[in-house]
Motif scaffolding. Sequence first.
Motif, PDB file in Angstrom:
ATOM      1  N   ASP A   9       0.806  -1.212   0.000  1.00  0.00           N
ATOM      2  CA  ASP A   9       0.000   0.000   0.000  1.00  0.00           C
ATOM      3  C   ASP A   9       0.848   1.274   0.000  1.00  0.00           C
ATOM      4  OD1 ASP A   9       1.036  -0.405   2.501  1.00  0.00           O
ATOM      5  OD2 ASP A   9      -0.795   0.089   3.596  1.00  0.00           O
ATOM      6  N   THR A  10       2.169   1.134  -0.156  1.00  0.00           N
ATOM      7  CA  THR A  10       3.054   2.294  -0.132  1.00  0.00           C
ATOM      8  C   THR A  10       3.629   2.542  -1.525  1.00  0.00           C
ATOM      9  OG1 THR A  10       5.022   0.990   0.437  1.00  0.00           O
ATOM     10  CG2 THR A  10       3.681   1.812   2.259  1.00  0.00           C
ATOM     11  N   LEU A  11       4.253   3.717  -1.690  1.00  0.00           N
ATOM     12  CA  LEU A  11       4.942   4.021  -2.948  1.00  0.00           C
ATOM     13  C   LEU A  11       6.183   4.848  -2.644  1.00  0.00           C
ATOM     14  CD1 LEU A  11       5.206   4.069  -6.036  1.00  0.00           C
ATOM     15  CD2 LEU A  11       3.774   6.140  -6.041  1.00  0.00           C
ATOM     16  N   HIS A  12       7.342   4.385  -3.128  1.00  0.00           N
ATOM     17  CA  HIS A  12       8.602   5.100  -2.958  1.00  0.00           C
ATOM     18  C   HIS A  12       9.323   5.160  -4.300  1.00  0.00           C
ATOM     19  CE1 HIS A  12       8.110   4.983   1.362  1.00  0.00           C
ATOM     20  NE2 HIS A  12       7.904   3.678   1.303  1.00  0.00           N
ATOM     21  N   VAL A  13       9.927   6.307  -4.572  1.00  0.00           N
ATOM     22  CA  VAL A  13      10.709   6.492  -5.793  1.00  0.00           C
ATOM     23  C   VAL A  13      12.185   6.431  -5.435  1.00  0.00           C
ATOM     24  CG1 VAL A  13      11.229   8.032  -7.721  1.00  0.00           C
ATOM     25  CG2 VAL A  13       8.893   7.907  -6.805  1.00  0.00           C
ATOM     26  N   PHE A  14      12.946   5.625  -6.175  1.00  0.00           N
ATOM     27  CA  PHE A  14      14.387   5.477  -5.991  1.00  0.00           C
ATOM     28  C   PHE A  14      15.099   6.027  -7.224  1.00  0.00           C
ATOM     29  CE2 PHE A  14      13.085   2.829  -2.599  1.00  0.00           C
ATOM     30  CZ  PHE A  14      14.181   2.405  -1.857  1.00  0.00           C
ATOM     31  N   PRO A  15      15.288   7.344  -7.316  1.00  0.00           N
ATOM     32  CA  PRO A  15      16.037   7.902  -8.444  1.00  0.00           C
ATOM     33  C   PRO A  15      17.530   7.877  -8.157  1.00  0.00           C
ATOM     34  CG  PRO A  15      15.114   9.665  -7.097  1.00  0.00           C
ATOM     35  CD  PRO A  15      14.793   8.370  -6.402  1.00  0.00           C
ATOM     36  N   GLY A  16      18.348   7.903  -9.205  1.00  0.00           N
ATOM     37  CA  GLY A  16      19.790   7.962  -8.977  1.00  0.00           C
ATOM     38  C   GLY A  16      20.607   7.431 -10.134  1.00  0.00           C
ATOM     39  N   LEU A  17      21.888   7.253  -9.863  1.00  0.00           N
ATOM     40  CA  LEU A  17      22.838   6.831 -10.888  1.00  0.00           C
ATOM     41  C   LEU A  17      22.767   5.327 -11.103  1.00  0.00           C
ATOM     42  CD1 LEU A  17      26.017   8.870  -9.812  1.00  0.00           C
ATOM     43  CD2 LEU A  17      24.182   9.567 -11.359  1.00  0.00           C
ATOM     44  N   CYS A  18      22.647   4.933 -12.348  1.00  0.00           N
ATOM     45  CA  CYS A  18      22.734   3.506 -12.661  1.00  0.00           C
ATOM     46  C   CYS A  18      24.100   2.981 -12.261  1.00  0.00           C
ATOM     47  CB  CYS A  18      22.491   3.291 -14.155  1.00  0.00           C
ATOM     48  SG  CYS A  18      22.526   1.560 -14.656  1.00  0.00           S
ATOM     49  N   ALA A  19      25.147   3.805 -12.500  1.00  0.00           N
ATOM     50  CA  ALA A  19      26.506   3.444 -12.100  1.00  0.00           C
ATOM     51  C   ALA A  19      27.210   4.685 -11.572  1.00  0.00           C
ATOM     52  CB  ALA A  19      27.291   2.856 -13.272  1.00  0.00           C
ATOM     53  N   VAL A  20      27.819   4.559 -10.403  1.00  0.00           N
ATOM     54  CA  VAL A  20      28.611   5.652  -9.842  1.00  0.00           C
ATOM     55  C   VAL A  20      29.810   5.895 -10.743  1.00  0.00           C
ATOM     56  CG1 VAL A  20      30.072   6.336  -7.909  1.00  0.00           C
ATOM     57  CG2 VAL A  20      27.896   5.160  -7.480  1.00  0.00           C
ATOM     58  N   GLU A  69      14.970  17.497 -14.420  1.00  0.00           N
ATOM     59  CA  GLU A  69      13.678  16.884 -14.728  1.00  0.00           C
ATOM     60  C   GLU A  69      13.060  16.203 -13.515  1.00  0.00           C
ATOM     61  OE1 GLU A  69      13.508  15.112 -19.046  1.00  0.00           O
ATOM     62  OE2 GLU A  69      15.501  14.677 -18.227  1.00  0.00           O
ATOM     63  N   LEU A  70      13.821  16.095 -12.416  1.00  0.00           N
ATOM     64  CA  LEU A  70      13.335  15.345 -11.255  1.00  0.00           C
ATOM     65  C   LEU A  70      12.058  15.928 -10.654  1.00  0.00           C
ATOM     66  CD1 LEU A  70      13.660  13.048  -9.234  1.00  0.00           C
ATOM     67  CD2 LEU A  70      15.270  14.473  -7.942  1.00  0.00           C
ATOM     68  N   PRO A  71      11.948  17.238 -10.412  1.00  0.00           N
ATOM     69  CA  PRO A  71      10.692  17.761  -9.839  1.00  0.00           C
ATOM     70  C   PRO A  71       9.470  17.443 -10.686  1.00  0.00           C
ATOM     71  CG  PRO A  71      12.432  19.394  -9.644  1.00  0.00           C
ATOM     72  CD  PRO A  71      12.972  18.305 -10.533  1.00  0.00           C
ATOM     73  N   ASN A  72       9.583  17.580 -12.012  1.00  0.00           N
ATOM     74  CA  ASN A  72       8.458  17.275 -12.889  1.00  0.00           C
ATOM     75  C   ASN A  72       8.134  15.785 -12.856  1.00  0.00           C
ATOM     76  OD1 ASN A  72       6.519  17.763 -15.106  1.00  0.00           O
ATOM     77  ND2 ASN A  72       7.969  16.558 -16.298  1.00  0.00           N
ATOM     78  N   PHE A  73       9.175  14.953 -12.811  1.00  0.00           N
ATOM     79  CA  PHE A  73       8.962  13.503 -12.743  1.00  0.00           C
ATOM     80  C   PHE A  73       8.185  13.140 -11.477  1.00  0.00           C
ATOM     81  CE2 PHE A  73      10.214   9.230 -11.409  1.00  0.00           C
ATOM     82  CZ  PHE A  73       9.987   8.501 -12.566  1.00  0.00           C
ATOM     83  N   LEU A  74       8.590  13.699 -10.344  1.00  0.00           N
ATOM     84  CA  LEU A  74       7.930  13.397  -9.071  1.00  0.00           C
ATOM     85  C   LEU A  74       6.491  13.907  -9.061  1.00  0.00           C
ATOM     86  CD1 LEU A  74      10.862  14.175  -6.613  1.00  0.00           C
ATOM     87  CD2 LEU A  74      10.032  11.923  -7.317  1.00  0.00           C
ATOM     88  N   GLU A  75       6.247  15.050  -9.687  1.00  0.00           N
ATOM     89  CA  GLU A  75       4.882  15.560  -9.766  1.00  0.00           C
ATOM     90  C   GLU A  75       4.018  14.655 -10.632  1.00  0.00           C
ATOM     91  OE1 GLU A  75       1.450  17.949  -9.403  1.00  0.00           O
ATOM     92  OE2 GLU A  75       3.241  17.615  -8.165  1.00  0.00           O
ATOM     93  N   VAL A 115       4.498  11.437 -10.981  1.00  0.00           N
ATOM     94  CA  VAL A 115       4.270  10.277 -10.126  1.00  0.00           C
ATOM     95  C   VAL A 115       3.114  10.551  -9.167  1.00  0.00           C
ATOM     96  CG1 VAL A 115       5.245   8.947  -8.203  1.00  0.00           C
ATOM     97  CG2 VAL A 115       6.594   9.323 -10.278  1.00  0.00           C
ATOM     98  N   ARG A 116       3.107  11.738  -8.565  1.00  0.00           N
ATOM     99  CA  ARG A 116       2.060  12.088  -7.601  1.00  0.00           C
ATOM    100  C   ARG A 116       0.678  12.070  -8.267  1.00  0.00           C
ATOM    101  NH1 ARG A 116      -1.237  15.803  -6.168  1.00  0.00           N
ATOM    102  NH2 ARG A 116      -0.628  17.165  -7.893  1.00  0.00           N
ATOM    103  N   LEU A 117       0.583  12.641  -9.465  1.00  0.00           N
ATOM    104  CA  LEU A 117      -0.693  12.699 -10.164  1.00  0.00           C
ATOM    105  C   LEU A 117      -1.224  11.304 -10.487  1.00  0.00           C
ATOM    106  CD1 LEU A 117      -0.019  15.646 -12.648  1.00  0.00           C
ATOM    107  CD2 LEU A 117      -1.595  15.659 -10.697  1.00  0.00           C
ATOM    108  N   VAL A 118      -0.339  10.438 -10.973  1.00  0.00           N
ATOM    109  CA  VAL A 118      -0.772   9.096 -11.358  1.00  0.00           C
ATOM    110  C   VAL A 118      -1.133   8.280 -10.118  1.00  0.00           C
ATOM    111  CG1 VAL A 118      -0.155   6.994 -12.594  1.00  0.00           C
ATOM    112  CG2 VAL A 118       0.660   9.196 -13.421  1.00  0.00           C
ATOM    113  N   ARG A 119      -0.340   8.425  -9.057  1.00  0.00           N
ATOM    114  CA  ARG A 119      -0.635   7.710  -7.812  1.00  0.00           C
ATOM    115  C   ARG A 119      -1.991   8.145  -7.257  1.00  0.00           C
ATOM    116  NH1 ARG A 119       0.160   3.203  -4.581  1.00  0.00           N
ATOM    117  NH2 ARG A 119       0.115   3.782  -2.379  1.00  0.00           N
TER     118      ARG A 119
END
Length: 372
Positions: A101-112, A344-350, A352-356
């Motif tokens: 029942d939860t949702l978490h976004v894990f953004p980041g580098l595929c490779a450091v 692009e991260l803020p728009n991506f998270l927004e 996500v929020r709309l679809v959730r």
Amino acid sequence: MIIILKPDIAPDGPEVRELVAQAARYPNIAAKVYSYRGENHVLTEVHLIGETKVIPAEPFAEQAHVVRVVRVSEKYRLLGRHDGQIDAVGFEYRGIRFGQDTLHVFPGLCAVDNRANVEATFAAIGAAGVKTARMGAYKPRTSPYDFQGHGKDCLPYVFELAAKYGIQVVAMEITREAHLDEIREALQRAGNPTGVMLQIGTRNAQNFELLKVVGQQREFPVLFKRGMGITLEEALNACEYVASEGNTSIVFCLRGVKSHLGAPHRNLIDFSHVPVVKRLTRLPVCVDPSHSAGRRTLSPDGISEIHHATAEGIILGANMVLVDFHPDPAHALCDGPQALTLDELPNFLEDVRLVRETYLQRVERARKRAAT
């Protein structure tokens, strides 16, 4: 056979000891006790393993502290959502709850690739109020000549910077037991400032010895990625390897399967299995739109294909999104074409929020219809 106990019965309590002793009266039967900490209760089950067809359920079911006795036919007995079991319980790690029942976004580098890019990425994630991220230190690659990751050399500054920007959980792939030891040692030296979710990548989805290793430890939860060319049942049975060794803090990740039928996407997107996995198991389900779509191309509607793939997973009820971001994708050492930029991260998270929000409205409508 699974004996489901009433909530908050201790796994080492007298009620459980009585059931185990009762099971010992039957030949060639082993009893294993499993305990799950839900959001509000501790849930305990006693699993009887062996030739249980000849064992009557009634002597166990009539116990006052037993909710129900379930005969299990599925191979994934620990993770399956069997008839009569309490709903999915999930787990908590570093103060963050993971469940169906939860949702978490894990953004980041595929490779450091370097410290500067790690800091820029964590800074953007932290500024967005997100406390979870992905960060690849070990990178198995198809070609032996491709960048394989910096490995243990980058762990000290990854953990230092995660703590600096408030990142509580970092998803990080490992490919062998030594990597687990390196992560554990680096965290201890840094004072355990953050947490790690061990990722089993698609190339190791049926590396059963590695699955046993991550299952034998309980300090780190496990993110299991479906193999690129195995069935859903095979993937769930691979997760069962982890759980059978004692670690049930598992997130199941869909990342697309290898098929030319998915072209021009990198993989054939398998996100329609999100509700299926949630129906068959008690596992939280993750989607990886970056490795599924494989590129950040814009659609004619002005929305990137990564965003569309993400929305597909979330509208189906996904509980976690693993997505690639990079300060400068053109110079990324791994999978640059599929990485979104930090601005692009803020728009991506927004998005996500709309679809959730839409998904939750759909769920509420379904509940109301069921109640009428």
